[in-house]
Design a protein around this motif. Structure first.
Motif, PDB file in Angstrom:
ATOM      1  N   VAL A 230       0.832  -1.207   0.000  1.00 11.19           N
ATOM      2  CA  VAL A 230       0.000   0.000   0.000  1.00 11.19           C
ATOM      3  C   VAL A 230       0.869   1.260   0.000  1.00 11.19           C
ATOM      4  CG1 VAL A 230      -1.671   1.313   1.367  1.00 11.19           C
ATOM      5  CG2 VAL A 230      -1.953  -1.153   1.095  1.00 11.19           C
ATOM      6  N   ALA A 231       1.946   1.244   0.770  1.00  8.18           N
ATOM      7  CA  ALA A 231       2.831   2.402   0.805  1.00  8.18           C
ATOM      8  C   ALA A 231       3.455   2.663  -0.565  1.00  8.18           C
ATOM      9  CB  ALA A 231       3.928   2.192   1.851  1.00  8.18           C
ATOM     10  N   VAL A 232       3.884   1.625  -1.255  1.00  3.89           N
ATOM     11  CA  VAL A 232       4.479   1.794  -2.594  1.00  3.89           C
ATOM     12  C   VAL A 232       3.437   2.335  -3.572  1.00  3.89           C
ATOM     13  CG1 VAL A 232       5.464   0.567  -4.550  1.00  3.89           C
ATOM     14  CG2 VAL A 232       6.256   0.052  -2.245  1.00  3.89           C
ATOM     15  N   ILE A 233       2.230   1.791  -3.528  1.00  3.50           N
ATOM     16  CA  ILE A 233       1.180   2.225  -4.449  1.00  3.50           C
ATOM     17  C   ILE A 233       0.868   3.702  -4.252  1.00  3.50           C
ATOM     18  CG2 ILE A 233      -1.270   1.963  -5.003  1.00  3.50           C
ATOM     19  CD1 ILE A 233      -0.961  -1.020  -4.435  1.00  3.50           C
ATOM     20  N   TYR A 234       0.693   4.126  -3.003  1.00  4.89           N
ATOM     21  CA  TYR A 234       0.338   5.520  -2.756  1.00  4.89           C
ATOM     22  C   TYR A 234       1.547   6.439  -2.898  1.00  4.89           C
ATOM     23  CZ  TYR A 234      -4.419   4.440  -1.447  1.00  4.89           C
ATOM     24  OH  TYR A 234      -5.739   4.051  -1.483  1.00  4.89           O
ATOM     25  N   TYR A 235       2.733   5.939  -2.669  1.00  4.05           N
ATOM     26  CA  TYR A 235       3.942   6.722  -2.950  1.00  4.05           C
ATOM     27  C   TYR A 235       3.987   7.091  -4.426  1.00  4.05           C
ATOM     28  CZ  TYR A 235       8.926   7.797  -3.557  1.00  4.05           C
ATOM     29  OH  TYR A 235      10.120   8.387  -3.887  1.00  4.05           O
ATOM     30  N   ARG A 236       3.755   6.105  -5.285  1.00  4.61           N
ATOM     31  CA  ARG A 236       3.787   6.358  -6.725  1.00  4.61           C
ATOM     32  C   ARG A 236       2.653   7.297  -7.145  1.00  4.61           C
ATOM     33  NH1 ARG A 236       8.177   5.381  -9.495  1.00  4.61           N
ATOM     34  NH2 ARG A 236       6.887   5.044 -11.356  1.00  4.61           N
ATOM     35  N   ALA A 237       1.467   7.142  -6.509  1.00  3.04           N
ATOM     36  CA  ALA A 237       0.348   8.000  -6.873  1.00  3.04           C
ATOM     37  C   ALA A 237       0.601   9.451  -6.457  1.00  3.04           C
ATOM     38  CB  ALA A 237      -0.930   7.478  -6.222  1.00  3.04           C
ATOM     39  N   ILE A 238       1.092   9.664  -5.230  1.00  2.00           N
ATOM     40  CA  ILE A 238       1.382  11.031  -4.777  1.00  2.00           C
ATOM     41  C   ILE A 238       2.451  11.666  -5.655  1.00  2.00           C
ATOM     42  CG2 ILE A 238       2.315  12.395  -2.870  1.00  2.00           C
ATOM     43  CD1 ILE A 238       1.024  10.400  -0.944  1.00  2.00           C
TER      44      ILE A 238
ATOM     45  N   ALA B 264       1.778  18.825 -10.595  1.00  2.00           N
ATOM     46  CA  ALA B 264       1.338  19.973  -9.800  1.00  2.00           C
ATOM     47  C   ALA B 264      -0.166  19.944  -9.577  1.00  2.00           C
ATOM     48  CB  ALA B 264       1.766  21.277 -10.452  1.00  2.00           C
ATOM     49  N   ASP B 265      -0.725  18.760  -9.461  1.00  5.34           N
ATOM     50  CA  ASP B 265      -2.162  18.588  -9.243  1.00  5.34           C
ATOM     51  C   ASP B 265      -2.389  18.396  -7.742  1.00  5.34           C
ATOM     52  OD1 ASP B 265      -4.828  17.977  -9.225  1.00  5.34           O
ATOM     53  OD2 ASP B 265      -4.730  16.427 -10.771  1.00  5.34           O
ATOM     54  N   ALA B 266      -2.531  19.499  -7.032  1.00  2.00           N
ATOM     55  CA  ALA B 266      -2.650  19.454  -5.579  1.00  2.00           C
ATOM     56  C   ALA B 266      -3.950  18.784  -5.132  1.00  2.00           C
ATOM     57  CB  ALA B 266      -2.562  20.863  -5.007  1.00  2.00           C
ATOM     58  N   THR B 267      -5.028  19.003  -5.877  1.00  2.00           N
ATOM     59  CA  THR B 267      -6.322  18.431  -5.484  1.00  2.00           C
ATOM     60  C   THR B 267      -6.283  16.907  -5.535  1.00  2.00           C
ATOM     61  OG1 THR B 267      -7.465  20.388  -6.332  1.00  2.00           O
ATOM     62  CG2 THR B 267      -8.781  18.402  -5.990  1.00  2.00           C
ATOM     63  N   SER B 268      -5.743  16.363  -6.627  1.00  2.00           N
ATOM     64  CA  SER B 268      -5.672  14.902  -6.752  1.00  2.00           C
ATOM     65  C   SER B 268      -4.709  14.309  -5.725  1.00  2.00           C
ATOM     66  CB  SER B 268      -5.229  14.522  -8.174  1.00  2.00           C
ATOM     67  OG  SER B 268      -6.183  14.942  -9.123  1.00  2.00           O
ATOM     68  N   ALA B 269      -3.591  14.996  -5.470  1.00  2.00           N
ATOM     69  CA  ALA B 269      -2.643  14.503  -4.474  1.00  2.00           C
ATOM     70  C   ALA B 269      -3.280  14.487  -3.090  1.00  2.00           C
ATOM     71  CB  ALA B 269      -1.393  15.378  -4.477  1.00  2.00           C
TER      72      ALA B 269
ATOM     73  N   ALA C 159       7.241  20.801  -4.104  1.00  2.00           N
ATOM     74  CA  ALA C 159       7.093  22.256  -3.982  1.00  2.00           C
ATOM     75  C   ALA C 159       5.864  22.739  -4.725  1.00  2.00           C
ATOM     76  CB  ALA C 159       8.342  22.957  -4.500  1.00  2.00           C
ATOM     77  N   GLY C 160       5.436  22.005  -5.743  1.00  2.00           N
ATOM     78  CA  GLY C 160       4.247  22.408  -6.497  1.00  2.00           C
ATOM     79  C   GLY C 160       2.954  22.157  -5.766  1.00  2.00           C
ATOM     80  N   LEU C 161       3.004  21.471  -4.636  1.00  2.00           N
ATOM     81  CA  LEU C 161       1.794  21.182  -3.866  1.00  2.00           C
ATOM     82  C   LEU C 161       1.582  22.177  -2.737  1.00  2.00           C
ATOM     83  CD1 LEU C 161       2.006  17.282  -3.590  1.00  2.00           C
ATOM     84  CD2 LEU C 161       0.885  18.669  -5.332  1.00  2.00           C
ATOM     85  N   ALA C 162       2.249  23.327  -2.810  1.00  2.00           N
ATOM     86  CA  ALA C 162       2.147  24.319  -1.733  1.00  2.00           C
ATOM     87  C   ALA C 162       0.767  24.954  -1.676  1.00  2.00           C
ATOM     88  CB  ALA C 162       3.204  25.406  -1.926  1.00  2.00           C
ATOM     89  N   ARG C 163      -0.076  24.671  -2.688  1.00  2.00           N
ATOM     90  CA  ARG C 163      -1.407  25.277  -2.692  1.00  2.00           C
ATOM     91  C   ARG C 163      -2.401  24.511  -1.829  1.00  2.00           C
ATOM     92  NH1 ARG C 163      -3.089  25.442  -8.710  1.00  2.00           N
ATOM     93  NH2 ARG C 163      -1.983  23.441  -8.684  1.00  2.00           N
ATOM     94  N   TRP C 164      -1.958  23.462  -1.148  1.00  2.00           N
ATOM     95  CA  TRP C 164      -2.863  22.760  -0.237  1.00  2.00           C
ATOM     96  C   TRP C 164      -3.427  23.750   0.782  1.00  2.00           C
ATOM     97  CZ3 TRP C 164      -1.013  17.317   1.655  1.00  2.00           C
ATOM     98  CH2 TRP C 164      -0.936  16.454   0.554  1.00  2.00           C
ATOM     99  N   THR C 165      -4.694  23.668   1.040  1.00  2.00           N
ATOM    100  CA  THR C 165      -5.326  24.545   2.019  1.00  2.00           C
ATOM    101  C   THR C 165      -4.991  24.065   3.419  1.00  2.00           C
ATOM    102  OG1 THR C 165      -7.131  24.919   0.453  1.00  2.00           O
ATOM    103  CG2 THR C 165      -7.513  25.543   2.765  1.00  2.00           C
ATOM    104  N   THR C 166      -4.270  24.870   4.149  1.00  2.00           N
ATOM    105  CA  THR C 166      -3.821  24.556   5.520  1.00  2.00           C
ATOM    106  C   THR C 166      -3.411  23.085   5.635  1.00  2.00           C
ATOM    107  OG1 THR C 166      -6.095  24.086   6.218  1.00  2.00           O
ATOM    108  CG2 THR C 166      -5.280  26.330   6.550  1.00  2.00           C
TER     109      THR C 166
END
Length: 331
Positions: A145-153, A160-165, A221-228
């Motif tokens: 599970v960790a490998v699968i979600y590591y690759r997805a994130i 730079a797709d913060a919403t999907s990440a 660095a492209g995921l800095a748009r995460w809300t809080t």
């Protein structure tokens, strides 16, 4: 110990006590302290006499082994099915393929298939073997599970797709919560062993996110748009921590209740399996002799009947008559 054969000497109708007099063939008495010997007469040897006399047998934990094996096998089949379907779902629904994830899925299916074969009912397993299989299986699944979600994130971070990440991270937390519940409560275990299993699972999503940040800092660095993001991650961490503590605590409570039920179903050398029927004098239960592993019927007299000398005499006559019957079709 001096090489003289011994035979048990005791008054008629009296069971041996903790210290029993034995007479050798030469007539000389010896006293053996069964309480000091316990279950073994000598170091490294097993003497069944004290165990049989005391009505002792396998511990309640040993009685949980078939239940643990059955439930571990069910969990292995469940996650094997999930990992077998996941690549097909990813290809059909999301129309994305990832070579590393596919290889990890295939290895996980092969490993879980081997676990299912090892947990076959035809195989006997010691408690230590089942514990090792459980630890191995939970960390195999956690690693996959960790490998699968590591690759997805990482994939969404590179886009730079913060919403999907963020959605992937939420799904990761939910998946770990399911792992904590299933491996914490489904199989019988004590509170300490449950904590050792589910405790390290709680920080798994955040450790994976940290690994992505350390190995690919420019992509993260492209995921800095995460809300809080820190507030959201702290809530997820608190949720998994509370779930892990509660799962371990409930696992200990369930294990204690199972032990109490197992103790309550013991009657001397017998283990009661279920009620067959009852009458005016007592009840008949299906039972198993814990040493001989032989099914039998055990009749219990009601407490009020024990105080009646006539009822007790009738029961003794019934026992004597039944003991005189010998036939393969008679229980």
């Amino acid at each position: 110990r001096r090489g003289r054969p011994l035979r048990l000497w005791e008054p008629a109708g009296r069971a041996p006590d903790a210290r029993t007099t034995l007479r050798g063939l030469d007539g000389l008495p010896e006293t053996v302290d069964f309480a000091a010997l316990g279950a073994s007469g000598r170091s490294g040897e097993f003497a069944p006499g004290p165990v049989i006399a005391g009505g002792r047998g396998p511990s309640p934990t040993a009685e949980f082994l078939p239940l643990a094996r059955t439930r571990l096998r069910a969990l292995a089949i469940l996650y094997l099915s999930i990992f077998a379907i996941l690549p097909i779902w990813r290809l059909v629904v999301s129309r994305e393929t990832d070579g590393t994830t596919t290889v990890v899925n295939v290895l996980a299916v092969a490993a879980l298939g081997a676990v299912v074969a090892l947990l076959s009912p035809r195989r006997l397993h010691a408690a230590s073997q089942l514990r090792a299989l459980e630890f191995g299986m939970v960390w195999l699944i956690a690693g996959v599970v960790a490998v699968i979600y590591y690759r997805a994130i990482l994939r969404y971070a590179l886009r730079a797709d913060a919403t999907s990440a963020q959605l992937v991270m939420k799904n990761f937390v939910l998946y770990v919560a399911v792992l904590i519940i299933t491996f914490g409560l489904v199989t019988p275990k004590g509170r300490l062993r449950a904590a050792l299993i589910v405790g390290p699972l709680a920080p798994l999503p955040f450790a994976t996110l940290l690994a992505v940040s350390l190995t690919h800092p420019e992509a993260m660095a492209g995921l800095a748009r995460w809300t809080t993001p820190l507030a959201q991650l702290s809530f997820d961490a608190l949720f998994l921590l509370i779930l892990a503590i509660g799962s371990a605590s409930q696992a200990g409570a369930f294990h204690r209740l199972r032990r109490e039920v197992a103790e309550a179903r013991r009657l001397g050398p017998y283990r009661l399996l279920g009620r067959i029927g009852g009458g005016g004098m007592g009840e008949v239960h299906l039972a198993e002799h814990r040493l001989l592993k032989r099914p039998c019927a055990v009749k219990l007299i009601r407490p009020e009947a024990v105080a009646d000398p006539g009822a007790l005499a009738r029961f003794e006559r019934e026992v004597q008559i039944t003991a005189a019957l010998t036939h393969p079709n008679i229980v």
